[in-house]
Design a protein around this motif. Structure first.
Motif, PDB file in Angstrom:
ATOM      1  N   GLU A 170       0.830  -1.197   0.000  1.00 10.15           N
ATOM      2  CA  GLU A 170       0.000   0.000   0.000  1.00 10.15           C
ATOM      3  C   GLU A 170       0.874   1.260   0.000  1.00 10.15           C
ATOM      4  OE1 GLU A 170      -2.547  -0.311   3.340  1.00 10.15           O
ATOM      5  OE2 GLU A 170      -3.874  -1.828   2.432  1.00 10.15           O
ATOM      6  N   GLU A 171       1.961   1.230   0.781  1.00 12.96           N
ATOM      7  CA  GLU A 171       2.874   2.379   0.806  1.00 12.96           C
ATOM      8  C   GLU A 171       3.530   2.585  -0.552  1.00 12.96           C
ATOM      9  OE1 GLU A 171       5.661   1.806   3.923  1.00 12.96           O
ATOM     10  OE2 GLU A 171       4.271   2.417   5.521  1.00 12.96           O
ATOM     11  N   ARG A 172       3.884   1.448  -1.213  1.00 16.70           N
ATOM     12  CA  ARG A 172       4.505   1.551  -2.534  1.00 16.70           C
ATOM     13  C   ARG A 172       3.564   2.216  -3.531  1.00 16.70           C
ATOM     14  NH1 ARG A 172       4.602  -0.939  -7.292  1.00 16.70           N
ATOM     15  NH2 ARG A 172       2.916  -2.338  -6.645  1.00 16.70           N
ATOM     16  N   LYS A 173       2.316   1.814  -3.474  1.00 18.01           N
ATOM     17  CA  LYS A 173       1.334   2.413  -4.375  1.00 18.01           C
ATOM     18  C   LYS A 173       1.165   3.899  -4.062  1.00 18.01           C
ATOM     19  CE  LYS A 173      -1.308  -1.823  -5.176  1.00 18.01           C
ATOM     20  NZ  LYS A 173      -2.606  -2.512  -4.990  1.00 18.01           N
ATOM     21  N   GLU A 179       4.903  10.223  -6.531  1.00 22.01           N
ATOM     22  CA  GLU A 179       5.885  10.474  -7.588  1.00 22.01           C
ATOM     23  C   GLU A 179       5.203  10.966  -8.863  1.00 22.01           C
ATOM     24  OE1 GLU A 179       9.173  10.427  -7.650  1.00 22.01           O
ATOM     25  OE2 GLU A 179       9.241  10.034  -5.490  1.00 22.01           O
ATOM     26  N   ARG A 180       4.025  10.381  -9.147  1.00 23.50           N
ATOM     27  CA  ARG A 180       3.289  10.810 -10.345  1.00 23.50           C
ATOM     28  C   ARG A 180       2.878  12.268 -10.221  1.00 23.50           C
ATOM     29  NH1 ARG A 180      -1.442  11.909 -12.115  1.00 23.50           N
ATOM     30  NH2 ARG A 180      -2.368  11.613 -10.046  1.00 23.50           N
ATOM     31  N   GLN A 186       6.316  18.963 -11.707  1.00 23.88           N
ATOM     32  CA  GLN A 186       7.602  19.356 -12.297  1.00 23.88           C
ATOM     33  C   GLN A 186       7.441  19.679 -13.777  1.00 23.88           C
ATOM     34  OE1 GLN A 186      10.621  16.351 -12.069  1.00 23.88           O
ATOM     35  NE2 GLN A 186      12.292  17.782 -12.398  1.00 23.88           N
ATOM     36  N   LYS A 187       6.631  18.850 -14.428  1.00 25.59           N
ATOM     37  CA  LYS A 187       6.395  19.085 -15.848  1.00 25.59           C
ATOM     38  C   LYS A 187       5.736  20.450 -16.056  1.00 25.59           C
ATOM     39  CE  LYS A 187       3.409  16.511 -18.072  1.00 25.59           C
ATOM     40  NZ  LYS A 187       2.785  15.345 -18.780  1.00 25.59           N
ATOM     41  N   LYS A 188       4.767  20.790 -15.190  1.00 25.95           N
ATOM     42  CA  LYS A 188       4.128  22.091 -15.294  1.00 25.95           C
ATOM     43  C   LYS A 188       5.139  23.215 -15.036  1.00 25.95           C
ATOM     44  CE  LYS A 188      -0.502  20.570 -13.864  1.00 25.95           C
ATOM     45  NZ  LYS A 188      -1.544  20.682 -12.813  1.00 25.95           N
TER      46      LYS A 188
END
Length: 272
Positions: A170-173, A179-180, A186-188
């Motif tokens: 669950e933490e990984r998700k 991160e997403r 960051q992209k913005k």
């Protein structure tokens, strides 16, 4: 150097003095144990010293009794001294043996008491050995109980591990989601920076300078303009020096004195 005979004579003198001191002590059993033991050890030491005297006297007496004129090396006076010394040295051993018997009789109760104490220690050690055996039996029983508890612990640990794997998944998700989101932000940001860069490239130095003055406080704008003056002066005064013509964006001084203020980066882009 002192001759061998004189050394032996001095040792005999010392032996007679020490033995006389021992003989003067009538009741050695009244001494404290440490003092009594020290005297007994002293007699043992003198046993070795008297043996040395006896060994030396054998040689002296042999030379004093030599009959062959060609081999005779002692004169009448020396022969007399050797014979007198032999009488004295012969008396040492009987005196020492009598003293040793007397002092050992006084010391024997201490030896017996020490032996009794040693026997008590051995008995205590035997009892401790029995106690250790009993403790070992108890330890083995405890080991069996621990083994059973360990089996129960492992089962519980497996359940906890299973739950931990679920939690980590669950933490990984959740981390992937963070991160997403970070990537999108960051992209913005990069898109905005690119748009700002393009706008700055179209901006004239005068417009960029006005932007610095209009967008920052007076002190901040003054610091940015002062830094720009220094950079431009370096390029103007030494146009051939490559280090002045290339400004590193990550330079801490450039960041703190120019780029952190709006219009600073735009001015640099406007002048190429």
């Amino acid at each position: 150097r002192m001759s061998a005979f004189r050394k032996t004579s001095a040792l005999v003198d010392e032996a007679e003095k020490v033995l006389a001191e021992y003989e003067a002590k009538d009741e050695p059993e009244k001494l404290d144990p440490q003092e009594l033991e020290r005297h007994v050890e002293g007699l043992k030491e003198w046993d070795a010293k008297i043996a040395t005297i006896e060994e030396n006297m054998v040689g002296f007496v042999a030379k004093a009794e030599e009959k062959d004129p060609d081999k005779k090396i002692y004169g009448p006076g020396m022969v007399k001294r050797v014979k007198a010394m032999a009488v004295r040295s012969d008396a040492l051993r009987p005196r020492l043996e009598a003293l040793t018997e007397k002092w050992m009789c006084a010391f024997q109760p201490i030896v017996d008491a020490r032996e009794a104490a040693s026997e008590r220690v051995r008995e205590e050690e035997r009892q401790k050995a029995e106690e250790l055996k009993a403790a070992e039996r108890a330890r083995e029983a405890a080991v069996r109980a621990i083994k059973l508890a360990e089996e129960n612990r492992k089962r519980a640990e497996e359940e906890r591990a299973k739950e931990e794997r679920r939690r980590r998944e669950e933490e990984r998700k959740a981390e992937m989601e963070r991160e997403r989101v970070k990537y999108e932000e960051q992209k913005k940001r990069l898109k905005l920076e690119e748009e700002r860069r393009k706008a700055a490239e179209k901006m004239s130095p005068e417009e960029a300078l006005k932007l610095i003055i209009a967008s920052n406080r007076q002190l901040q704008a003054s610091r940015a303009i002062a830094t720009l003056r220094t950079l431009l002066a370096n390029i103007t005064n030494d146009p051939g020096v490559k280090i002045y013509r290339r400004i590193r964006e990550k330079n801490r001084h450039i960041q703190s004195e120019l780029l952190q203020y709006r219009g600073g980066g735009e001015f640099l882009l406007s002048i190429g």
